[in-house]
Design a protein around this motif. Structure first.
Motif, PDB file in Angstrom:
ATOM      1  N   ILE A 242       0.863  -1.188   0.000  1.00  0.00           N
ATOM      2  CA  ILE A 242       0.000   0.000   0.000  1.00  0.00           C
ATOM      3  C   ILE A 242       0.896   1.234   0.000  1.00  0.00           C
ATOM      4  O   ILE A 242       1.761   1.375   0.872  1.00  0.00           O
ATOM      5  CB  ILE A 242      -0.911   0.061   1.244  1.00  0.00           C
ATOM      6  CG1 ILE A 242      -1.598  -1.276   1.503  1.00  0.00           C
ATOM      7  CG2 ILE A 242      -1.943   1.176   1.101  1.00  0.00           C
ATOM      8  CD1 ILE A 242      -2.296  -1.358   2.850  1.00  0.00           C
ATOM      9  N   GLU A 249      -7.225   3.114  -4.211  1.00  0.00           N
ATOM     10  CA  GLU A 249      -7.541   1.869  -4.922  1.00  0.00           C
ATOM     11  C   GLU A 249      -7.623   0.693  -3.940  1.00  0.00           C
ATOM     12  O   GLU A 249      -8.483  -0.181  -4.047  1.00  0.00           O
ATOM     13  CB  GLU A 249      -6.364   1.605  -5.861  1.00  0.00           C
ATOM     14  CG  GLU A 249      -6.657   1.083  -7.231  1.00  0.00           C
ATOM     15  CD  GLU A 249      -5.334   1.110  -8.002  1.00  0.00           C
ATOM     16  OE1 GLU A 249      -4.747   0.024  -8.141  1.00  0.00           O
ATOM     17  OE2 GLU A 249      -4.894   2.210  -8.412  1.00  0.00           O
ATOM     18  N   GLN A 250      -6.697   0.704  -2.949  1.00  0.00           N
ATOM     19  CA  GLN A 250      -6.597  -0.409  -1.991  1.00  0.00           C
ATOM     20  C   GLN A 250      -7.804  -0.489  -1.047  1.00  0.00           C
ATOM     21  O   GLN A 250      -8.002  -1.504  -0.383  1.00  0.00           O
ATOM     22  CB  GLN A 250      -5.310  -0.263  -1.163  1.00  0.00           C
ATOM     23  CG  GLN A 250      -4.036  -0.425  -1.975  1.00  0.00           C
ATOM     24  CD  GLN A 250      -3.624  -1.882  -2.115  1.00  0.00           C
ATOM     25  OE1 GLN A 250      -4.284  -2.786  -1.627  1.00  0.00           O
ATOM     26  NE2 GLN A 250      -2.524  -2.114  -2.807  1.00  0.00           N
ATOM     27  N   LYS A 252     -10.589  -0.952  -1.953  1.00  0.00           N
ATOM     28  CA  LYS A 252     -11.443  -1.997  -2.551  1.00  0.00           C
ATOM     29  C   LYS A 252     -10.785  -3.385  -2.479  1.00  0.00           C
ATOM     30  O   LYS A 252     -11.277  -4.357  -3.071  1.00  0.00           O
ATOM     31  CB  LYS A 252     -11.735  -1.666  -4.022  1.00  0.00           C
ATOM     32  CG  LYS A 252     -12.362  -0.293  -4.263  1.00  0.00           C
ATOM     33  CD  LYS A 252     -12.900  -0.194  -5.680  1.00  0.00           C
ATOM     34  CE  LYS A 252     -12.616   1.008  -6.511  1.00  0.00           C
ATOM     35  NZ  LYS A 252     -11.540   1.905  -6.307  1.00  0.00           N
ATOM     36  N   SER A 253      -9.674  -3.468  -1.787  1.00  0.00           N
ATOM     37  CA  SER A 253      -8.936  -4.736  -1.686  1.00  0.00           C
ATOM     38  C   SER A 253      -9.803  -5.837  -1.059  1.00  0.00           C
ATOM     39  O   SER A 253     -10.748  -5.548  -0.321  1.00  0.00           O
ATOM     40  CB  SER A 253      -7.692  -4.519  -0.819  1.00  0.00           C
ATOM     41  OG  SER A 253      -7.067  -5.745  -0.512  1.00  0.00           O
ATOM     42  N   THR A 254      -9.457  -7.092  -1.350  1.00  0.00           N
ATOM     43  CA  THR A 254     -10.139  -8.216  -0.689  1.00  0.00           C
ATOM     44  C   THR A 254      -9.276  -8.786   0.435  1.00  0.00           C
ATOM     45  O   THR A 254      -9.670  -9.742   1.106  1.00  0.00           O
ATOM     46  CB  THR A 254     -10.432  -9.326  -1.716  1.00  0.00           C
ATOM     47  OG1 THR A 254      -9.196  -9.675  -2.362  1.00  0.00           O
ATOM     48  CG2 THR A 254     -11.434  -8.876  -2.765  1.00  0.00           C
ATOM     49  N   ASN A 255      -8.073  -8.192   0.646  1.00  0.00           N
ATOM     50  CA  ASN A 255      -7.168  -8.674   1.700  1.00  0.00           C
ATOM     51  C   ASN A 255      -7.636  -8.121   3.049  1.00  0.00           C
ATOM     52  O   ASN A 255      -7.642  -6.908   3.260  1.00  0.00           O
ATOM     53  CB  ASN A 255      -5.734  -8.199   1.383  1.00  0.00           C
ATOM     54  CG  ASN A 255      -4.723  -8.712   2.394  1.00  0.00           C
ATOM     55  OD1 ASN A 255      -5.035  -8.963   3.546  1.00  0.00           O
ATOM     56  ND2 ASN A 255      -3.485  -8.840   1.943  1.00  0.00           N
ATOM     57  N   VAL A 258      -5.338  -5.540   4.737  1.00  0.00           N
ATOM     58  CA  VAL A 258      -5.389  -4.215   4.117  1.00  0.00           C
ATOM     59  C   VAL A 258      -6.622  -3.468   4.616  1.00  0.00           C
ATOM     60  O   VAL A 258      -6.553  -2.296   5.005  1.00  0.00           O
ATOM     61  CB  VAL A 258      -5.404  -4.329   2.569  1.00  0.00           C
ATOM     62  CG1 VAL A 258      -5.674  -2.973   1.930  1.00  0.00           C
ATOM     63  CG2 VAL A 258      -4.087  -4.926   2.064  1.00  0.00           C
TER      64      VAL A 258
END
Length: 325
Positions: A242, A249-250, A252-255, A258
């Motif tokens: 990150i 943008e991050q 919307k991460s799936t992690n 994060v």
């Protein structure tokens, strides 16, 4: 609120009420904390001050740099004149136990080294017998030098001076053969303070462990957590990929790691007593640890210090972000 009462209050509440973080820094140390041509403070330690301001107040600009020399720094922290000390200060057992201060982590792994004029013709610190050695009063460098010299049967003449800039001037004027301090400091001095940097060299020996990092007051656990986890957020963000450029943008991460760091999954902010966007604000406004390193002391700076021990643990360094969960 007076300095004395601030020292005994909950610093997080004091900072929120005041609306500014008082951060103890050096009197000018290129790469770590020094004013630029416009008078704006820049550096690795300054970025930590800015990150703490971003975490607690939502705005990285809401900090005040308080320049301190080595002898003033712990007194200023004890008295409440500053909220945190981010001043290339080595974490030691004595400092963590006897000075009313406590370490909040390591933001730069360093070690004490030696800077000499190339004209001396010396290639190793073990050849410094009889040399005069410049160093600053009130630092761990004096004791480390004495211990190392005794162990290696090197006789030297200490030239001990109180103000850092005066030590530099004494060395530049030839009042001593050697300058000893943390290797990062030597790189900074060579580039920023000496008129002909190529006439000088840093010797290969590193004679100590100097883990540098921020300190807060003992017994101030909520504030200790804020400062400690601000640094961990910067280190962890780099590991997670990150950056200040991709942080939006991050979101919307799936992690899940994060999402927790950026406050999409709530909880970490509440635990610290700050806004859930604390991690997002740090990364968006200041950047992750790697961004800060490269810009201030690494390849994007005049110092060109290699990452070395300050690389991520996945790249053979010691930077290992603690889990935010």
């Amino acid at each position: 609120m007076s300095g004395v009462s601030a020292a005994h209050a909950d610093t997080l509440d004091v900072v929120k009420q005041r609306g500014v973080v008082h951060c103890g820094v050096t009197t000018g140390f290129a790469g770590f904390s020094a004013p630029d041509a416009k008078g704006e403070w820049q550096g690795l330690d300054i970025d930590l001050c800015r990150a703490v301001a971003a975490a607690t107040l939502g705005d990285a600009k809401k900090y005040k740099a308080v320049p301190l020399n080595a002898q003033q720094r712990f007194t200023a922290l004890q008295s409440g004149e500053i909220d945190l000390l981010a001043r290339n200060t080595t974490v030691t057992q004595q400092r963590d136990t006897a000075l009313g201060a406590i370490s909040a982590g390591v933001n730069f792994y360093d070690g004490q080294g030696f800077l000499v004029q190339k004209s001396l013709g010396v290639n190793s610190a073990k050849e410094l017998n009889g040399a005069s050695v410049c160093m600053q009063t009130g630092t761990s460098n004096e004791n480390t030098m004495a211990d190392w010299a005794r162990a290696n049967k090197v006789d030297y003449k200490p030239v001990v001076i109180e103000q850092f800039n005066e030590v530099v001037n004494a060395f530049a004027a030839g009042r001593c053969d050697v300058f000893t301090t943390d290797a990062s400091g030597l790189a900074s001095i060579r580039i920023s303070k000496l008129s002909n940097p190529d006439d000088y060299q840093v010797l290969p020996e590193i004679i100590s462990k100097e883990p540098l990092g921020p300190f807060v007051r003992q017994g101030d656990d909520r504030w200790l957590n804020v400062v400690k986890w601000t640094l961990q957020a910067m280190i962890g963000a780099e590991e997670l990929g990150i950056t200040s450029d991709n942080v939006d943008e991050q979101l919307k991460s799936t992690n899940p790691n994060v999402l927790r760091l950026l406050g999409v999954t709530e909880g970490a902010g509440k635990n610290l007593g700050v806004d859930e966007k604390w991690g997002y604000n740090i990364i968006k406004q200041v950047g992750n640890y790697g961004e800060s390193f490269e810009r201030n002391v690494g390849q994007g700076s005049p110092l060109k210090i290699q990452r070395g021990l300050n690389a991520q643990w996945t790249d053979g360094g010691l930077m290992y972000g603690l889990p935010i969960r």
